[in-house]
Design a protein around this motif. Sequence first.
Motif, PDB file in Angstrom:
ATOM      1  N   ALA A   1       0.833  -1.201   0.000  1.00  0.00           N
ATOM      2  CA  ALA A   1       0.000   0.000   0.000  1.00  0.00           C
ATOM      3  C   ALA A   1       0.867   1.251   0.000  1.00  0.00           C
ATOM      4  N   ARG A   2       2.062   1.138   0.579  1.00  0.00           N
ATOM      5  CA  ARG A   2       2.959   2.287   0.614  1.00  0.00           C
ATOM      6  C   ARG A   2       3.741   2.449  -0.686  1.00  0.00           C
ATOM      7  N   GLY A   3       3.518   1.530  -1.640  1.00  0.00           N
ATOM      8  CA  GLY A   3       4.151   1.704  -2.941  1.00  0.00           C
ATOM      9  C   GLY A   3       5.358   0.835  -3.192  1.00  0.00           C
ATOM     10  N   LEU A   4       5.564  -0.152  -2.350  1.00  0.00           N
ATOM     11  CA  LEU A   4       6.666  -1.081  -2.585  1.00  0.00           C
ATOM     12  C   LEU A   4       6.219  -2.122  -3.613  1.00  0.00           C
ATOM     13  N   ALA A   5       7.124  -2.493  -4.494  1.00  0.00           N
ATOM     14  CA  ALA A   5       6.819  -3.596  -5.402  1.00  0.00           C
ATOM     15  C   ALA A   5       7.323  -4.877  -4.751  1.00  0.00           C
ATOM     16  N   ILE A   6       6.477  -5.895  -4.697  1.00  0.00           N
ATOM     17  CA  ILE A   6       6.851  -7.097  -3.950  1.00  0.00           C
ATOM     18  C   ILE A   6       6.760  -8.333  -4.840  1.00  0.00           C
ATOM     19  N   ILE A   7       7.834  -9.133  -4.797  1.00  0.00           N
ATOM     20  CA  ILE A   7       7.789 -10.428  -5.460  1.00  0.00           C
ATOM     21  C   ILE A   7       7.743 -11.483  -4.368  1.00  0.00           C
ATOM     22  N   LEU A   8       6.678 -12.259  -4.377  1.00  0.00           N
ATOM     23  CA  LEU A   8       6.476 -13.242  -3.321  1.00  0.00           C
ATOM     24  C   LEU A   8       6.660 -14.639  -3.913  1.00  0.00           C
ATOM     25  N   ILE A   9       7.721 -15.309  -3.499  1.00  0.00           N
ATOM     26  CA  ILE A   9       7.966 -16.655  -4.003  1.00  0.00           C
ATOM     27  C   ILE A   9       7.527 -17.638  -2.940  1.00  0.00           C
ATOM     28  N   SER A  10       6.737 -18.616  -3.305  1.00  0.00           N
ATOM     29  CA  SER A  10       6.262 -19.547  -2.298  1.00  0.00           C
ATOM     30  C   SER A  10       5.793 -20.817  -2.970  1.00  0.00           C
ATOM     31  N   ASP A  11       5.941 -21.947  -2.280  1.00  0.00           N
ATOM     32  CA  ASP A  11       5.318 -23.128  -2.852  1.00  0.00           C
ATOM     33  C   ASP A  11       4.039 -23.468  -2.111  1.00  0.00           C
ATOM     34  N   GLU A  12       3.626 -22.579  -1.209  1.00  0.00           N
ATOM     35  CA  GLU A  12       2.314 -22.761  -0.605  1.00  0.00           C
ATOM     36  C   GLU A  12       1.305 -22.040  -1.488  1.00  0.00           C
ATOM     37  N   VAL A  13       0.543 -22.854  -2.204  1.00  0.00           N
ATOM     38  CA  VAL A  13      -0.381 -22.314  -3.192  1.00  0.00           C
ATOM     39  C   VAL A  13      -1.380 -21.358  -2.561  1.00  0.00           C
ATOM     40  N   GLU A  14      -1.827 -21.735  -1.376  1.00  0.00           N
ATOM     41  CA  GLU A  14      -2.820 -20.924  -0.698  1.00  0.00           C
ATOM     42  C   GLU A  14      -2.278 -19.517  -0.446  1.00  0.00           C
ATOM     43  N   GLU A  15      -0.988 -19.473  -0.120  1.00  0.00           N
ATOM     44  CA  GLU A  15      -0.349 -18.205   0.201  1.00  0.00           C
ATOM     45  C   GLU A  15      -0.282 -17.288  -1.018  1.00  0.00           C
ATOM     46  N   VAL A  16       0.222 -17.813  -2.141  1.00  0.00           N
ATOM     47  CA  VAL A  16       0.301 -16.941  -3.326  1.00  0.00           C
ATOM     48  C   VAL A  16      -1.087 -16.535  -3.784  1.00  0.00           C
ATOM     49  N   LEU A  17      -2.026 -17.439  -3.620  1.00  0.00           N
ATOM     50  CA  LEU A  17      -3.373 -17.141  -4.081  1.00  0.00           C
ATOM     51  C   LEU A  17      -3.960 -15.955  -3.308  1.00  0.00           C
ATOM     52  N   HIS A  18      -3.755 -15.951  -2.014  1.00  0.00           N
ATOM     53  CA  HIS A  18      -4.386 -14.905  -1.206  1.00  0.00           C
ATOM     54  C   HIS A  18      -3.563 -13.641  -1.103  1.00  0.00           C
ATOM     55  N   GLU A  19      -2.279 -13.741  -1.363  1.00  0.00           N
ATOM     56  CA  GLU A  19      -1.425 -12.588  -1.118  1.00  0.00           C
ATOM     57  C   GLU A  19      -0.984 -11.857  -2.378  1.00  0.00           C
ATOM     58  N   SER A  20      -1.292 -12.396  -3.562  1.00  0.00           N
ATOM     59  CA  SER A  20      -0.754 -11.767  -4.773  1.00  0.00           C
ATOM     60  C   SER A  20      -1.848 -11.085  -5.583  1.00  0.00           C
ATOM     61  N   HIS A  21      -1.400 -10.103  -6.386  1.00  0.00           N
ATOM     62  CA  HIS A  21      -2.293  -9.519  -7.380  1.00  0.00           C
ATOM     63  C   HIS A  21      -2.250 -10.320  -8.661  1.00  0.00           C
ATOM     64  N   ARG A  22      -1.112 -10.975  -8.888  1.00  0.00           N
ATOM     65  CA  ARG A  22      -0.928 -11.738 -10.110  1.00  0.00           C
ATOM     66  C   ARG A  22      -0.047 -12.931  -9.759  1.00  0.00           C
ATOM     67  N   ILE A  23      -0.238 -14.055 -10.412  1.00  0.00           N
ATOM     68  CA  ILE A  23       0.539 -15.242 -10.069  1.00  0.00           C
ATOM     69  C   ILE A  23       1.239 -15.786 -11.310  1.00  0.00           C
ATOM     70  N   LEU A  24       2.554 -15.962 -11.226  1.00  0.00           N
ATOM     71  CA  LEU A  24       3.287 -16.626 -12.296  1.00  0.00           C
ATOM     72  C   LEU A  24       3.608 -18.045 -11.849  1.00  0.00           C
ATOM     73  N   VAL A  25       3.409 -18.997 -12.731  1.00  0.00           N
ATOM     74  CA  VAL A  25       3.784 -20.370 -12.415  1.00  0.00           C
ATOM     75  C   VAL A  25       5.022 -20.724 -13.218  1.00  0.00           C
ATOM     76  N   MET A  26       6.073 -21.145 -12.548  1.00  0.00           N
ATOM     77  CA  MET A  26       7.290 -21.539 -13.246  1.00  0.00           C
ATOM     78  C   MET A  26       7.357 -23.043 -13.365  1.00  0.00           C
ATOM     79  N   LEU A  27       7.753 -23.476 -14.565  1.00  0.00           N
ATOM     80  CA  LEU A  27       7.878 -24.909 -14.837  1.00  0.00           C
ATOM     81  C   LEU A  27       9.200 -25.101 -15.544  1.00  0.00           C
TER      82      LEU A  27
END
Lengths: 519, 321
Positions: free
Chosen positions: A469-495
Amino acid sequence: MTEATNSPRGQEAGSSPVPSASNGAAPFVEMRGISKRFGGVRALTDVNFTILAGEIHCLAGENGCGKSTLIKILSGVHVPNEGEIILEGKSYSHLSPAASQRFGVQIIYQDLSLFPNLSVAENIAFRHQVETPFRLTRQQAMRKQAEAVMERLKISLPLDELVGSLPIATRQLVAICRALSAQARLVVMDEPTASLTHQEVDALLATIHGLKSHGIATVFVSHRLDEVMTIAERVTVLRDGSNVGTYRVRDIDRRRLGELITGQVFESSLKAPFLTEATPALEVRGLTRQGQYAGVDLVVRPGEVLGITGRLGSGRTELALSLFGMNPPDAGEIRVNDKVVRLRNNREAIRHGIAYVSEDRLSLGLVMPQSIADNTVVSVLDRLTGALGLIDAVRRNQTIDHWIFQELRVKTSTADRPVQQLSGGNQQRVVLAKWLATEPRVLILDSPTVGVDIGAKAGIYQVIDALAARGLAIILISDEVEEVLHESHRILVMLSGRIAATYDPHRVNEQELLEAIHA
Amino acid sequence: MRKQVRLVFRHDGQLALIIAAMAIIFSIVSPAFRSTGNLVSLLENYSVMAIMAAGLLVVLISGGIDISFAAIAAVTQYVVALILINAGGNWLVAFALAAAFGGLLGVVNALLIYYLRALSVIVTISTMTCYFALLMFVTEGKSLFNLPDWFTDDLTFWSIPFPVLVAAIVLIITAFILSRLSIGRQVYGLGGNPEAAKRMGSNVLGLQCFVYGYSGLMAGIAGLVQAHRVEEVVPNALIGRELDVLAAVVLGGASLTGGIGSVSGTILGIVLLAILQNGLTLLGVSSYAFGFVTGVVILLSVSATAYTAKRQARSSARHAV
Ligand SMILES: Nc1ncnc2c1ncn2[C@@H]1O[C@H](COP(=O)(O)OP(=O)(O)OP(=O)(O)O)[C@@H](O)[C@H]1O
Ligand SMILES: [Mg+2]
């Protein structure tokens, strides 16, 4: 909502009491009235903990509630101030590590307690060196034994490699193998899954069932409630060093367990869609590093949280390290605030306002014997240094107070305690505080909530939200699907080193994401 | 284990290269250097140091440090010589006495370190001062010259000088203990992660008694061999040798923070120092200059070790997935 069963005594007659021998099995060990103080800190107060022979028992509670301390009392590392331990019908005021192992208790410690200077095989077989100090070491027997456990766990470890040169996830597997290679009657696992992948976790859970079929009991500590709900038969909940109670897992659900642990109810919801079109804080085009990842494009704007998920080996951590200057790419370009930059090392990345909280934080992030305060300000010392080259004490204390106590709510009375005295989860919060204090523009978080309890997880999510909210850009890497789902604006899946797909959290569910990761 | 061996080899390989280069340079510039006589006496001169180094190596691997071994060697030498002069004896008795007395003084170090929970540097510096002061006080600094003939007579076995033979046996035994015996592996474990060793049930007091006792025992034997070589016992002859020995062991790849070190490396470290010292002496460089060179060499090798460790940490961070 606050739980009514707050007093340690109350719940024995409380909502779901469990007689100590519910399924007819005899207790393997009973810990009664255990209290432990460290100087002025009360870690445990009058705790009762009974483990039945051959059962799967989870120990749950927030960071710093005393789980590891209770385990170390059982393993003979700590001597309790009060209480007794009843094993094979005899009462002991305390145990020694050797005695505890003689009773068949094997521990996988939270900090792993491995020997970095010895090979994997030697680490796994170390107990034989202890048992017979004046015997010849038997390389062949050692390797055979290690191979047998690896077979059972369906994993393969580099037996001749030094443990100190292995990544943290592999070290965790070594610690697991060491405990399972003994003739154990009880295996205690203090957050064994903290840095394992889904497959490894599945294999471990299968092994625990295998142990049970041989009559071996397991005590399992985890902050991942779904793991607890899948594996455990009974769960003992601690809060602030006291018993909340022991429950049969089939009598409670995940929500209820969360309530018991925190005394509060947590709701999670998706983030509102991110709509602004501001200049990207970080933009990556065609980034490639041979053998790790290829052709990666990504954009994060100020205020946005970009989730990246994928399996172990999908290249997510390597990519993150490249963005932090620690793993230079072979091709492609990185732009910060629309300017092309070359990040040859992490100092350059930090200068461009990029911060990276690594997954391996326990071994890389902190200087254990130093105080919480010193660890927090170490990365911002130049900013706190006033005219004469002296540290501005007022601003130093403000920084510490802000990040340690207000934002991350580290459970400690004073910031002057050495970091090593904190519980594992609280150490993790100190690492986060240290990086947040640098007030970066782009924050890369690699599995920031591994080993953090659900209350603190919610706390960290709040911090992430507030920072975004303060304007930081955040990259959140996680293998907990629930976490990325609830915490991200956009989700990239790497394979396997490529961005396989981009998802909008509002148009995808957990199941679909899981399938995409394991495609 | 194999990986460990590989790492040791890499370090040893570098040392061996440096040694070869220095040996070649010295034999070109100083013909005296390459004479067989010089090389044999070089071996003999440094065998006492090698025996002490074997003991210190074990202590360093366990994560401690022993500064007192030269003082222990001096005290043991004097006590054993007194007994041999007054009560007579033979080599067997002499070795048994030296080993027992030296070992005992070493165990005292271990007990002090364990029960006072003090740093090993502090404790062993203190005991060094005590032992040495006591020795000088009691003997008033007087030397013993009237050693028995059987003790001072030159001995060779298959034309190997006695001191060299003792050093070789001692180094082989040490290598065997460290790499093949369970207690040796526990010593590595203790140095690598003391808390983990405790948690795995290692008897920490027992291990410390073993390593400091071993260092004391080696010091006792070194003292005995030294007395045999110089055919007299001078109370302060061995004092000041601590740092040379420490330099050799650290040069040989042993880590001052514990857990790492090998006998092969230690031998190379000693050879390197020996060649350096001998070569410079033959070239007429003063012994003070040699002290300076020793210091610089330690600094270089310590910083090289630190640099490698840092690079390793970084590369393992890169592997972290
Ligand atoms: N060696 C120590 N010295 C002082 N205090 C300690 C020590 N070990 C633990 N504590 C304190 O005891 C309390 C319980 O810590 P413990 O490690 O048992 O927590 P935990 O339940 O395992 O938490 P986590 O989930 O974060 O691992 C904490 O307040 C911690 O700071
Ligand atoms: Mg813990």
